[in-house]
Design a protein around this motif. Structure first.
Motif, PDB file in Angstrom:
ATOM      1  N   PRO A   1       0.862  -1.317  -0.102  1.00 18.93           N
ATOM      2  CA  PRO A   1       0.055   0.070  -0.089  1.00 18.93           C
ATOM      3  C   PRO A   1       0.726   1.243  -0.162  1.00 18.93           C
ATOM      4  O   PRO A   1       1.802   1.355   0.866  1.00 18.93           O
ATOM      5  CB  PRO A   1      -0.646  -0.112   1.214  1.00 18.93           C
ATOM      6  CG  PRO A   1      -0.616  -1.339   1.696  1.00 18.93           C
ATOM      7  CD  PRO A   1       0.667  -2.182   1.068  1.00 18.93           C
ATOM      8  N   GLY A   2       0.530   2.292  -0.968  1.00 16.09           N
ATOM      9  CA  GLY A   2       1.241   3.462  -0.969  1.00 16.09           C
ATOM     10  C   GLY A   2       2.508   3.440  -1.479  1.00 16.09           C
ATOM     11  O   GLY A   2       3.220   4.270  -1.516  1.00 16.09           O
TER      12      GLY A   2
ATOM     13  N   THR B   1       3.331   6.344  -4.230  1.00 18.10           N
ATOM     14  CA  THR B   1       3.750   7.575  -3.777  1.00 18.10           C
ATOM     15  C   THR B   1       5.139   7.366  -2.909  1.00 18.10           C
ATOM     16  O   THR B   1       6.014   8.394  -2.937  1.00 18.10           O
ATOM     17  CB  THR B   1       2.492   7.922  -2.531  1.00 18.10           C
ATOM     18  OG1 THR B   1       1.443   7.984  -3.397  1.00 18.10           O
ATOM     19  CG2 THR B   1       3.131   9.275  -1.779  1.00 18.10           C
ATOM     20  N   ALA B   2       5.402   6.262  -2.395  1.00 10.46           N
ATOM     21  CA  ALA B   2       6.493   6.327  -1.690  1.00 10.46           C
ATOM     22  C   ALA B   2       7.817   6.146  -2.626  1.00 10.46           C
ATOM     23  O   ALA B   2       8.846   6.793  -2.298  1.00 10.46           O
ATOM     24  CB  ALA B   2       6.560   4.754  -0.846  1.00 10.46           C
TER      25      ALA B   2
ATOM     26  N   THR C   1       7.875   7.491  -5.486  1.00 13.58           N
ATOM     27  CA  THR C   1       8.086   9.065  -5.953  1.00 13.58           C
ATOM     28  C   THR C   1       8.717   9.762  -4.956  1.00 13.58           C
ATOM     29  O   THR C   1       9.857  10.663  -5.102  1.00 13.58           O
ATOM     30  CB  THR C   1       6.668   9.763  -6.228  1.00 13.58           C
ATOM     31  OG1 THR C   1       6.078   8.817  -7.438  1.00 13.58           O
ATOM     32  CG2 THR C   1       6.946  11.235  -6.548  1.00 13.58           C
TER      33      THR C   1
ATOM     34  N   THR D   1       4.055  -2.500   6.248  1.00  9.66           N
ATOM     35  CA  THR D   1       2.629  -1.672   7.084  1.00  9.66           C
ATOM     36  C   THR D   1       2.253  -2.574   7.956  1.00  9.66           C
ATOM     37  O   THR D   1       2.152  -3.772   8.049  1.00  9.66           O
ATOM     38  CB  THR D   1       1.730  -1.100   6.193  1.00  9.66           C
ATOM     39  OG1 THR D   1       1.218  -2.061   5.347  1.00  9.66           O
ATOM     40  CG2 THR D   1       2.381  -0.240   5.140  1.00  9.66           C
TER      41      THR D   1
ATOM     42  N   ARG E   1      -1.751   6.096   4.836  1.00 11.73           N
ATOM     43  CA  ARG E   1      -2.310   7.252   4.149  1.00 11.73           C
ATOM     44  C   ARG E   1      -0.704   7.632   2.981  1.00 11.73           C
ATOM     45  O   ARG E   1       0.205   7.270   3.454  1.00 11.73           O
ATOM     46  CB  ARG E   1      -2.436   8.325   4.881  1.00 11.73           C
ATOM     47  CG  ARG E   1      -3.790   8.316   5.460  1.00 11.73           C
ATOM     48  CD  ARG E   1      -4.173   9.666   6.231  1.00 11.73           C
ATOM     49  NE  ARG E   1      -3.244   9.373   7.590  1.00 11.73           N
ATOM     50  CZ  ARG E   1      -3.163  10.359   8.273  1.00 11.73           C
ATOM     51  NH1 ARG E   1      -3.685  11.513   8.245  1.00 11.73           N
ATOM     52  NH2 ARG E   1      -2.621  10.137   9.628  1.00 11.73           N
ATOM     53  N   ASP E   2      -0.937   7.928   1.971  1.00 18.16           N
ATOM     54  CA  ASP E   2      -0.092   8.353   0.839  1.00 18.16           C
ATOM     55  C   ASP E   2       1.048   9.187   1.620  1.00 18.16           C
ATOM     56  O   ASP E   2       2.261   8.962   1.403  1.00 18.16           O
ATOM     57  CB  ASP E   2      -0.452   8.867  -0.289  1.00 18.16           C
ATOM     58  CG  ASP E   2      -1.220   8.157  -1.154  1.00 18.16           C
ATOM     59  OD1 ASP E   2      -1.113   6.724  -1.013  1.00 18.16           O
ATOM     60  OD2 ASP E   2      -2.059   8.468  -2.125  1.00 18.16           O
ATOM     61  N   THR E   3       0.783  10.134   2.342  1.00 21.84           N
ATOM     62  CA  THR E   3       1.843  10.978   3.297  1.00 21.84           C
ATOM     63  C   THR E   3       2.487  10.208   4.115  1.00 21.84           C
ATOM     64  O   THR E   3       3.606  10.515   4.240  1.00 21.84           O
ATOM     65  CB  THR E   3       0.971  12.081   3.936  1.00 21.84           C
ATOM     66  OG1 THR E   3       0.012  11.667   4.885  1.00 21.84           O
ATOM     67  CG2 THR E   3       0.292  12.988   3.072  1.00 21.84           C
ATOM     68  N   GLU E   4       1.923   9.168   4.760  1.00 26.64           N
ATOM     69  CA  GLU E   4       2.807   8.334   5.891  1.00 26.64           C
ATOM     70  C   GLU E   4       3.841   7.406   4.954  1.00 26.64           C
ATOM     71  O   GLU E   4       4.910   7.517   5.503  1.00 26.64           O
ATOM     72  CB  GLU E   4       1.813   7.393   6.581  1.00 26.64           C
ATOM     73  CG  GLU E   4       1.019   8.465   7.409  1.00 26.64           C
ATOM     74  CD  GLU E   4      -0.209   7.327   8.209  1.00 26.64           C
ATOM     75  OE1 GLU E   4      -0.611   7.727   9.160  1.00 26.64           O
ATOM     76  OE2 GLU E   4      -0.706   6.385   7.551  1.00 26.64           O
ATOM     77  N   ALA E   5       3.292   6.906   3.835  1.00 28.56           N
ATOM     78  CA  ALA E   5       4.256   6.116   3.082  1.00 28.56           C
ATOM     79  C   ALA E   5       5.282   7.171   2.230  1.00 28.56           C
ATOM     80  O   ALA E   5       6.358   6.563   2.433  1.00 28.56           O
ATOM     81  CB  ALA E   5       3.456   5.308   1.912  1.00 28.56           C
ATOM     82  N   ALA E   6       5.164   8.080   1.899  1.00 23.11           N
ATOM     83  CA  ALA E   6       6.046   9.045   1.474  1.00 23.11           C
ATOM     84  C   ALA E   6       6.966   9.398   2.493  1.00 23.11           C
ATOM     85  O   ALA E   6       8.153   9.577   2.140  1.00 23.11           O
ATOM     86  CB  ALA E   6       5.337  10.338   0.939  1.00 23.11           C
TER      87      ALA E   6
END
Length: 89
Positions: free
Chosen positions: A33-34, A37-38, A40, A62, A68-73
């Motif tokens: 998941p994510g 985004t991660a 990138t 995880t 959330r995308d922000t957490e993965a990034a």
């Protein structure tokens, strides 16, 4: 073992391994998941460090709810910086 409450936050862990200059630049991400985004965020962190010519492998793990995308990034960005710091003499 008791179940975690639904409101419990998830946990995202990331590990980044640099590849050498002889490899193709870019970041490969283990599916999860994510991952998009991660990936990138990891590529951006390398570019910001002036090392866009390097690449690497990012592994995301995880626990709990899907990140959330922000957490993965954020986890990916930290992992790249940790790998770069460990690389310095």
């Amino acid at each position: 073992m008791a179940d975690r409450p639904r409101s419990a936050r998830g946990l995202v862990r990331a590990r980044f391994r640099l590849t050498g200059t002889d490899g193709i630049p870019g970041v490969s991400v283990r599916p999860g998941p994510g991952a998009g985004t991660a990936g990138t965020a990891a590529t951006r962190a390398l570019r910001e460090a002036g090392l866009a010519h390097l690449g690497g492998h990012l592994e995301l793990r995880t626990y709990g709810r899907a990140p959330r995308d922000t957490e993965a990034a954020h986890a990916a960005h930290r992992a790249v910086h940790h790998a770069l710091a460990a690389r310095r003499p």
